[in-house]
Design a protein around this motif. Structure first.
Motif, PDB file in Angstrom:
ATOM      1  N   CYS A 174       0.826  -1.208   0.000  1.00  0.00           N
ATOM      2  CA  CYS A 174       0.000   0.000   0.000  1.00  0.00           C
ATOM      3  C   CYS A 174       0.851   1.246   0.000  1.00  0.00           C
ATOM      4  CB  CYS A 174      -0.899   0.023   1.221  1.00  0.00           C
ATOM      5  SG  CYS A 174      -2.173  -1.187   1.135  1.00  0.00           S
ATOM      6  N   TYR A 228     -12.842  -0.216   1.338  1.00  0.00           N
ATOM      7  CA  TYR A 228     -11.720   0.629   0.923  1.00  0.00           C
ATOM      8  C   TYR A 228     -12.199   1.851   0.146  1.00  0.00           C
ATOM      9  CZ  TYR A 228      -7.486   2.154  -1.356  1.00  0.00           C
ATOM     10  OH  TYR A 228      -6.465   2.918  -1.805  1.00  0.00           O
ATOM     11  N   TYR A 269     -10.565   0.345   7.746  1.00  0.00           N
ATOM     12  CA  TYR A 269      -9.336   0.798   7.103  1.00  0.00           C
ATOM     13  C   TYR A 269      -8.891   2.071   7.787  1.00  0.00           C
ATOM     14  CZ  TYR A 269     -10.118  -2.455   3.302  1.00  0.00           C
ATOM     15  OH  TYR A 269     -10.289  -3.590   2.568  1.00  0.00           O
ATOM     16  N   VAL A 329      -6.482  -5.234  -2.191  1.00  0.00           N
ATOM     17  CA  VAL A 329      -7.531  -5.306  -1.183  1.00  0.00           C
ATOM     18  C   VAL A 329      -8.382  -6.559  -1.410  1.00  0.00           C
ATOM     19  CG1 VAL A 329      -9.673  -4.193  -0.514  1.00  0.00           C
ATOM     20  CG2 VAL A 329      -7.621  -2.857  -0.692  1.00  0.00           C
TER      21      VAL A 329
END
Lengths: 371, 174, 164
Positions: A52, A79, A317, A64
């Motif tokens: 990431c 996400y 997240y 993801v």
């Protein structure tokens, strides 16, 4: 004369047919009674968070997918919701509805695998074949939408990669109609099966206090009797416009929060997903799904924590941006990672064979545990 | 249900010595807590009847990458000085409010008190933070690597200046 | 095929080479180690489930490597796991075959560049017979990979050295 006894340490995994992937359990035994279970994880640590930091925001979406590979659509959902919140994008209504439809189909698919493989763990092979038959129909729907069976890259930041094909709504409605019958079939085959109930009821009872202290969320928490669902309690997308119940464990075959409850809550949730799907498929508005796609994805400096109700639990997240094209840090709150921590607590005092019953009932995916 | 600001005021009244600032640069407010007081602050947050923070949602560690950058000939670099931080997201399941705490520690001596005695969930999260970023949690019952192999000695992979080794147990890595 | 060509017209006798017979027996009952690693394992499960039916090629999952002929490396191999896979491979009796399923196990796949904990290709640890590309490969692709392996076994010889 006293006999000297000592505890035996038994190693389960990483190659074991019932550990749902590469998990190693170190089991301490007194005869056949479990004293402690220590999970050893990391056998599938694929460096997600490092990737990431090196990739741009849209490039992260395929990675993801590979976290919880049984619920890829929902991982993307979480996400894109997070990044859209950072950018302040409002997506069109049609996109929201399609996302909810895909998300709920994915929830059914994920729960079908959970229920089917749980049957195998306990010794019932046939329900697995029935579950996979229905899952295959959902995968066909995904495939006709975005071309992939398992890892989709379908949700984009601010929209979707494609609109749904013209036939989608009709085929999805047919599936939903048929699936109601299949759920009854599943109940007859597995849920009330005497052997299955004997193996799972009153095993691995999880109390509410322990569950909250360990951070347990999702179906496992609801099975203990807590009405907590982020779709209702911290709403995102268009869930607030849809009508559905939140089933909780009632201890129908044993005690509240036992393995059977954790299994049955998934069956009940599939029923609710069907209810959501029926409404969403009827209400889906017209529109352009790529209208709100941003030209340039570069969130301002800051940090954000957003969460969605993944089939396994609360998927969060935590994204830290330093204003660049790449995030500075992405940390995933993976429900499976959190849930696996409770194995030792749940297994204490049970027999060796119950480890499998407990492990199957908390429904982990190793891709998400190890990231 | 209380807002972050109200919880900050309560904490400021309780611990006037060290809780003074909120990290406001981010769009998510975070109350800054000294590394060696985090356990007592969390105990207060968990037991105070007005707050009742009974669950830790997420514990995340991050490398702030703000030290002096010493570049080397092969393109790699090392940080001299700077800080690492640990961020706590807490939630109360009964009162339904949330709070964010932040602990900043120097890179040379990244020692933070463990909160695993309050929330069992923190046990694994802290082990992960140690494994990935190298934060040492004091009073942790079992602080060892969790994702990487137990005998991994090439450093902490999520630090920005991490360098991968050439071989591990005879297997070529890069 | 070569096996059924020289059969007598009115008797239950088949004339064939010992080699062909052994190869035929071997390739029609490839028992695999029940062993899944990552995302590809789900597609492997789908391959053995109702729709694609792996069993019709004689592939039956066995829980123990000591009873198995093939191992399908289905997913990302990490450094922590690599030594364990080697151990499992060594426990399998000869002749044994390896199918590497998916990009990750072929070459590291999407984790090639920044994967500090990913083995960049299963062939760095154990020898591989068939590579199945895809991320993840479709069940049809895995079936094709299996057919390729069967072809390879069919052309094996007890005496002649294997052509590389």
């Amino acid at each position: 004369m006293s006999i000297k006894t000592e505890h035996m340490v038994l190693n389960m995994g990483p190659q074991h047919p019932s550990t749902h992937g590469v998990l190693r359990l170190e089991v301490e035994l007194d005869g056949e009674i479990i004293i402690d279970v220590k999970p050893h994880i990391g056998y599938l640590h694929r460096c997600f968070e490092k990737h990431c930091e090196a990739l741009t925001y849209p490039q992260i979406i395929p990675y993801v997918d590979r976290l919880d590979y049984l619920a890829s659509m929902y991982n993307e959902f979480g996400y894109v919701v997070a990044v859209e919140k950072m950018l302040g994008i409002q997506v069109p209504e049609r996109v929201e509805y399609i996302r909810v439809i895909m998300g709920e189909l994915q929830r059914i698919a994920s729960h079908l695998v959970a229920v089917g493989t749980y049957g195998i763990d306990i010794g019932a092979f046939t329900p697995f074949l029935y579950c996979f038959r229905d899952r295959e129909r959902i995968l066909n729907l995904f495939e006709m939408t975005c071309g992939a069976r398992l890892l989709y890259n379908y949700f984009w930041i601010g929209g979707l990669s494609h609109d749904i094909p013209p036939d989608f709504v009709r085929i999805a409605k047919e599936f939903v109609q048929d699936f109601k019958g299949t759920l009854k079939e599943l109940n007859n085959l597995l849920s009330y099966n005497k052997i299955f109930v004997e193996r799972t009821a009153n095993v691995g009872i999880l109390s509410v206090e322990t569950a909250i202290n360990y951070g347990i969320t999702g179906p496992n928490l609801r099975a203990s009797g807590v009405k907590w669902d982020l779709r209702r309690d911290d709403p995102y997308s268009v869930y607030s416009k849809l009508d559905f119940d939140i089933p909780v464990g009632q201890g129908l075959q044993g005690t509240v929060g036992d393995c059977w409850d954790r299994y049955y809550i998934r069956v009940l949730e599939m029923e609710q997903s069907v209810k959501i799907l029926e409404q969403a498929l009827d209400q889906i508005p017209e529109g352009n799904v790529q209208e709100a796609l941003p030209k340039r994805i570069k969130p301002a400096e800051g940090q954000i924590y957003t969460r969605v109700e993944n089939p396994k639990g609360e998927l969060g997240y935590f994204i830290v941006s330093k204003g660049g094209l790449q995030p500075h840090r992405v940390k995933v709150r993976a429900p499976s990672f959190v849930h696996l921590g409770i194995m030792g607590e749940l297994c204490k005092g049970h027999l060796v064979a119950d480890i499998i019953a407990v492990l199957g009932s908390i429904d982990i995916v190793l891709g998400e545990v190890d990231r | 249900m209380k807002t972050q600001q109200e919880i900050f005021e309560i904490l400021k009244a309780q611990y006037p010595d060290f809780i003074t600032t909120q990290d406001t640069e981010a769009n998510e407010l975070a109350i800054e807590v000294p590394a060696l007081q985090i356990n007592s602050v969390c105990q207060f947050l968990a037991s105070n009847p007005d707050l009742l923070f009974d669950s830790l949602i997420l514990l995340s560690a991050l490398d702030d990458a703000n030290g002096k950058k010493n570049s080397e000939a092969d393109g790699s670099f090392e940080f001299d000085g700077g800080t690492l931080s640990v961020i706590y997201h807490l939630e109360s399941s009964k009162l339904r409010h949330k709070v964010v705490l932040k602990v900043v520690v120097p890179r040379e001596k990244p020692e933070v008190e463990s909160v695993s005695s309050i929330w069992q969930h923190a046990d694994w999260e802290e082990r992960e933070a140690y494994d990935m970023i190298g934060i040492i949690f004091l009073n942790h019952p079992n602080l060892q690597r969790i994702l990487m192999p137990y005998d991994w000695d090439a450093g902490f992979p999520l630090r920005k200046d991490y360098k991968n080794p050439e071989f591990y147990m005879g297997i070529k890595v890069p | 095929m070569g096996l059924l060509d020289k059969q007598f017209s009115d008797e239950n006798i088949i004339l064939t080479k010992a080699e062909d017979l052994l190869n035929w027996a071997r390739l029609s009952s490839l028992w695999q180690v029940g062993f899944g690693l990552a995302c590809c394992a789900i597609e492997m499960m789908a391959t053995s489930a109702s729709h694609y039916d792996f069993d019709r090629f004689g592939v039956i999952p066995r829980p123990s490597p000591r009873q198995a002929d093939i191992i399908i490396i289905s997913g990302t191999v990490t450094l922590k796991m690599a030594t364990r896979i080697k151990r499992i491979y060594e426990q399998m009796p000869d002749p044994k075959y390896v199918i590497s399923m998916g990009s990750c196990s072929n070459s590291g796949g999407p984790y090639w560049e920044h994967g500090y904990h990913v083995v960049k290709g299963m062939d760095r640890v154990i020898p591989v017979d068939v590579y199945v590309p895809g991320c993840p490969p479709r069940p049809e692709a895995l079936l094709e990979g299996l057919l390729k392996l069967q072809e390879k076994i069919r052309n094996e010889s007890l005496v002649k050295k294997e052509k590389v």
